[in-house]
Design an enzyme around this catalytic site. Structure first.
Site, PDB file in Angstrom:
ATOM      1  N   GLY A  70       0.778  -1.270   0.050  1.00 45.05           N
ATOM      2  CA  GLY A  70      -0.003   0.046   0.056  1.00 45.05           C
ATOM      3  C   GLY A  70       0.899   1.251  -0.077  1.00 45.05           C
ATOM      4  O   GLY A  70       0.238   2.134  -0.396  1.00 45.05           O
ATOM      5  N   GLY A 101       4.390   1.012  -0.784  1.00 42.15           N
ATOM      6  CA  GLY A 101       5.409   0.742  -1.915  1.00 42.15           C
ATOM      7  C   GLY A 101       5.013   1.112  -3.415  1.00 42.15           C
ATOM      8  O   GLY A 101       5.669   1.496  -4.011  1.00 42.15           O
ATOM      9  N   ARG A 111      -1.048  -1.440   9.736  1.00 41.58           N
ATOM     10  CA  ARG A 111      -1.689  -1.206  11.039  1.00 41.58           C
ATOM     11  C   ARG A 111      -3.268  -1.308  10.789  1.00 41.58           C
ATOM     12  O   ARG A 111      -3.646  -1.049   9.767  1.00 41.58           O
ATOM     13  CB  ARG A 111      -1.581   0.053  11.723  1.00 41.58           C
ATOM     14  CG  ARG A 111      -0.294   0.096  12.751  1.00 41.58           C
ATOM     15  CD  ARG A 111      -0.607   1.012  13.840  1.00 41.58           C
ATOM     16  NE  ARG A 111      -0.522   2.352  13.287  1.00 41.58           N
ATOM     17  CZ  ARG A 111      -1.140   3.461  14.069  1.00 41.58           C
ATOM     18  NH1 ARG A 111      -1.793   3.195  15.509  1.00 41.58           N
ATOM     19  NH2 ARG A 111      -1.218   4.520  13.750  1.00 41.58           N
ATOM     20  N   ASN A 157       6.980  -7.564  11.506  1.00 37.38           N
ATOM     21  CA  ASN A 157       7.702  -6.698  10.603  1.00 37.38           C
ATOM     22  C   ASN A 157       9.142  -6.608  11.356  1.00 37.38           C
ATOM     23  O   ASN A 157      10.122  -6.236  10.343  1.00 37.38           O
ATOM     24  CB  ASN A 157       7.234  -5.044  10.864  1.00 37.38           C
ATOM     25  CG  ASN A 157       5.998  -4.814  10.025  1.00 37.38           C
ATOM     26  OD1 ASN A 157       5.447  -5.857   9.571  1.00 37.38           O
ATOM     27  ND2 ASN A 157       5.403  -3.686  10.187  1.00 37.38           N
ATOM     28  N   ASP A 167       5.658  12.729   9.938  1.00 33.71           N
ATOM     29  CA  ASP A 167       5.372  13.588  11.120  1.00 33.71           C
ATOM     30  C   ASP A 167       5.454  15.191  10.991  1.00 33.71           C
ATOM     31  O   ASP A 167       4.923  15.911  11.462  1.00 33.71           O
ATOM     32  CB  ASP A 167       6.204  13.221  12.395  1.00 33.71           C
ATOM     33  CG  ASP A 167       5.844  11.710  12.614  1.00 33.71           C
ATOM     34  OD1 ASP A 167       5.066  11.281  12.672  1.00 33.71           O
ATOM     35  OD2 ASP A 167       6.984  11.184  13.106  1.00 33.71           O
ATOM     36  N   HIS A 183       8.819   7.762  16.269  1.00 35.99           N
ATOM     37  CA  HIS A 183       7.844   7.829  15.168  1.00 35.99           C
ATOM     38  C   HIS A 183       6.724   6.994  16.058  1.00 35.99           C
ATOM     39  O   HIS A 183       6.148   5.982  15.010  1.00 35.99           O
ATOM     40  CB  HIS A 183       8.420   7.085  14.228  1.00 35.99           C
ATOM     41  CG  HIS A 183       7.433   7.186  12.927  1.00 35.99           C
ATOM     42  ND1 HIS A 183       6.616   8.445  12.512  1.00 35.99           N
ATOM     43  CD2 HIS A 183       6.942   6.133  12.176  1.00 35.99           C
ATOM     44  CE1 HIS A 183       6.120   8.214  11.342  1.00 35.99           C
ATOM     45  NE2 HIS A 183       6.016   6.977  11.315  1.00 35.99           N
ATOM     46  N   MET A 216       2.055   8.687   3.509  1.00 39.62           N
ATOM     47  CA  MET A 216       3.291   8.181   4.037  1.00 39.62           C
ATOM     48  C   MET A 216       4.273   7.858   2.649  1.00 39.62           C
ATOM     49  O   MET A 216       5.385   8.003   2.615  1.00 39.62           O
ATOM     50  CB  MET A 216       3.219   6.788   4.593  1.00 39.62           C
ATOM     51  CG  MET A 216       4.694   6.242   4.910  1.00 39.62           C
ATOM     52  SD  MET A 216       5.221   7.038   6.219  1.00 39.62           S
ATOM     53  CE  MET A 216       7.011   7.595   5.597  1.00 39.62           C
TER      54      MET A 216
END
Length: 430
Positions: A124, A126, A193, A206, A262, A289, A340
């Site tokens: 998602g 990548g 998540r 992970n 962030d 993070h 992200m």
């Protein structure tokens, strides 16, 4: 009005190029005086741009103006990074030819020979990350690796008419080919998540993924700059570092936890509150993070902003919990993938700009650090040819921010230790 002694019309462009210092500003249309045979003439400098994405092409034309008319006397061409163009947009009356020259190759495409690798390119994060990186002319080869679907993703991206060459690599047997010769490796691999999960809940899955990928980096591209997106970053960066130590190739200046999202969120939320352009807002975010370890340093924001104590606390908590905000909004369909990917691409481009020798490339990132009691800590950094070159540390913090740091340290240190212990207990060496 600047004055230049010139003997030939055709020398005007090269003379201005060579004589203008790094601090000399010019506007979109600037007027200069030059002398020929003791007679002063006015000259006009203008530019045209074409292209899009990370690099744009600029042509600087120098004109002689005389008796109300003008004609071109010299022309220079170069490519400029989008980061430089953003500076132009933010400061439309001040820019430098010197910086343009340092950030480009005159008269040619901006192909620098850099190879970038995305490990986890089918996921998602990548896929959109790979799309953004394919669009950049900073990259000559883009290698995409995952355990499923990579050939299809690579084939799809390879049809985009940008200069970088895309290769797809599927499964562990093709990992060596993906990594060999890499300059920058970005790792978004892992599971996302879901509602009710913390980043730490991702650890068991992970951690082993990052351990094995870091081991492959140590084996096949030991000098690459590694940016780790896979959560929990507070643990996965120590995991990668410990693995590289065991490989005998660890360099703390080359391993980064990508906390850029962030900063992106902090910039956006502060800009919304104050009615500012988010592209012109910069809020340093330090710490880690995850949750309370994310510490936005709003007292150091540029431009300066202030909030009442209650509003500041709510804003800080929103920045800290922004990932959960997206997870809940997606209702089980994923986590923050698109934002992200944007942040990861921004960080990757910053690494590449540093590798190219661009000066004062600054990003916050989670690195090996001695600025606090925690072994790793995110702070603003200057990036360069060998990774990060300067750590700016904490800077001057408000009392409120000092309290945030104190609250964050126990959780941060525990997450770091968890990552280090995982490697000591599970790494077998290959």
């Amino acid at each position: 009005m600047q004055e230049f002694p010139i003997r030939s019309f055709l020398q005007v462009g090269q003379h201005i190029w060579s004589k203008m210092g790094a601090d000399h500003p010019f506007a979109r249309h600037c007027t200069y005086r030059y002398r020929i045979g003791g007679i002063r003439y006015p000259a006009r400098l203008s530019y045209q741009k074409r292209g899009c994405s990370e690099t744009q092409h600029f042509t600087f034309s120098f004109y002689r103006t005389h008796f109300g008319g003008s004609y071109q006397i010299s022309q220079l061409s170069c490519n400029m990074l989008a980061s430089s163009i953003r500076v132009l947009r933010q400061q439309p009356l001040a820019y430098t030819i010197a910086k343009a020259a340092a950030s480009s190759k005159s008269g040619s495409e901006c192909k620098s020979g850099w190879k970038a690798v995305v490990l986890g390119a089918s996921g998602g994060i990548g896929q959109p990350l790979s799309l953004l990186m394919k669009e950049s002319r900073l990259i000559q080869q883009l290698a995409l690796y995952d355990i499923a679907h990579t050939p299809g993703v690579a084939a799809d991206l390879s049809h985009i008419n940008t200069g970088s060459r895309v290769t797809g690599h599927l499964g562990p047997d093709q990992l060596q080919e993906a990594l060999t010769g890499a300059h920058v490796v970005i790792i978004p691999a892992g599971v996302p998540r879901k509602p009710g999960m913390t980043r730490d809940d991702l650890f068991n899955t992970n951690a082993s993924i990052v351990r094995d990928l870091a081991d492959a980096c140590g084996k096949y591209c030991p000098e690459a700059l590694i940016g780790i997106i896979s959560n929990p970053v507070n643990s996965t960066v120590p995991i990668a570092s410990e693995v590289l130590k065991k490989r005998g190739c660890y360099d703390e200046h080359r391993v980064f936890g990508v906390t850029t999202l962030d900063i992106v969120r902090a910039n956006t939320f502060v800009a919304e509150k104050k009615g500012l352009d988010p592209q012109q807002v910069n809020v340093p975010v330090i710490g880690g993070h995850a949750g309370i370890t994310i510490i936005p340093v709003i007292s150091q924001a540029s431009p300066p902003v202030q909030f009442p104590a209650e509003e500041l606390d709510k804003l800080t908590k929103r920045i800290q919990d922004a990932g959960t905000e997206v997870v809940n909004a997606k209702a089980g369909a994923g986590s923050a993938t698109l934002s992200m990917a944007y942040a990861g691409a921004r960080f990757a481009f910053s690494l590449l700009r540093g590798l190219m020798g661009e000066k004062n490339v600054t990003e916050c990132a989670f690195i090996k650090s001695d600025v606090t009691d925690a072994k790793y800590f995110a702070t603003p950094l200057i990036l360069g040819k060998k990774g990060w070159e300067k750590n700016f540390g904490l800077g001057k913090l408000s009392d409120y921010e000092k309290q945030l740091v104190e609250k964050a340290l126990p959780e941060l240190k525990a997450s770091i230790k968890k990552g280090e212990d995982f490697v000591s207990q599970t790494y077998k060496g290959k």
